[in-house]
Design a protein around this motif. Structure first.
Motif, short mmCIF file in Angstrom:
data_model
loop_
_atom_site.label_atom_id
_atom_site.label_comp_id
_atom_site.label_asym_id
_atom_site.label_seq_id
_atom_site.Cartn_x
_atom_site.Cartn_y
_atom_site.Cartn_z
N MET A 66 2.79 0.78 -3.91
CA MET A 66 1.89 0.31 -4.97
C MET A 66 2.56 -0.77 -5.86
O MET A 66 2.04 -1.11 -6.90
CB MET A 66 1.35 1.45 -5.84
N SER B 210 0.81 -1.22 0.00
CA SER B 210 0.00 0.00 0.00
C SER B 210 0.84 1.28 0.00
O SER B 210 0.34 2.34 -0.36
CB SER B 210 -0.96 0.01 1.19
N LYS C 206 -6.87 3.21 1.73
CA LYS C 206 -5.93 4.15 2.34
C LYS C 206 -6.64 5.39 2.89
O LYS C 206 -6.19 5.98 3.87
CB LYS C 206 -4.86 4.53 1.31
N LYS C 207 -7.77 5.77 2.30
CA LYS C 207 -8.54 6.92 2.75
C LYS C 207 -9.50 6.56 3.89
O LYS C 207 -10.22 7.42 4.39
CB LYS C 207 -9.35 7.51 1.59
N GLU D 116 -6.82 2.74 -3.00
CA GLU D 116 -6.94 4.15 -2.62
C GLU D 116 -8.09 4.36 -1.64
O GLU D 116 -7.95 5.11 -0.67
CB GLU D 116 -7.12 5.03 -3.87
N LYS D 117 -9.22 3.69 -1.86
CA LYS D 117 -10.35 3.78 -0.91
C LYS D 117 -9.93 3.27 0.46
O LYS D 117 -10.28 3.86 1.49
CB LYS D 117 -11.55 2.97 -1.42
N ARG E 31 -6.54 -0.59 -8.22
CA ARG E 31 -5.95 0.70 -7.84
C ARG E 31 -6.96 1.55 -7.05
O ARG E 31 -6.63 2.11 -6.01
CB ARG E 31 -5.51 1.44 -9.10
N GLU E 32 -8.21 1.62 -7.53
CA GLU E 32 -9.25 2.40 -6.85
C GLU E 32 -9.55 1.84 -5.46
O GLU E 32 -9.71 2.59 -4.50
CB GLU E 32 -10.54 2.40 -7.68
#
Length: 120
Positions: free
Chosen positions: A34, A31, A102-103, A99-100, A95-96
């Motif tokens: 990447m 994470s 990590k947020k 990112e979700k 990838r999306e």
């Protein structure tokens, strides 16, 4: 942190596969960097125990989190016993989804989301 996502293809632009045990690929992503490893899911065609076999692959790769669409009771038990966090209900590209995560937009799953032998 190593995160494993069930995937329909072998790269970060592939779609998340809603099936865990029978997904085509298990993509293990660091994470922070990447960087990733795409692992063909040898359990996808198994007549039984696909979830357990896929879970063992993830344990062997050192992943701390699994993100998928659904997870059955056997895979859930195996992953939980290994201390792996399980997140279900995700969709989008690998990838999306990372990112979700990590947020903080994805929530941990506390129980299997499908019954045994559901093909997911």
């Amino acid at each position: 942190m190593k995160i494993c996502v069930s995937a329909t293809g072998s790269n970060l632009d592939a779609q998340l596969d809603p099936r865990f045990g029978r997904c085509l690929y298990l993509i293990v992503v660091d994470s922070e960097t990447m960087q990733f490893e795409a692992i063909p899911n040898m359990a996808a065609g198994a007549t039984g125990g696909a979830g357990i076999q896929a879970a063992q692959t993830i344990v062997d790769k050192g992943a701390k989190v699994v993100i998928t669409g659904n997870v059955g009771p056997n895979a859930f038990g195996s992953l939980s016993a290994a201390g792996i966090e399980i997140i279900t209900g995700a969709s989008g590209t690998i990838r999306e989804v990372i990112e979700k995560f990590k947020k903080g937009e994805l929530q941990r799953t506390g129980a299997p989301t499908v019954g045994g032998h559901s093909g997911t």
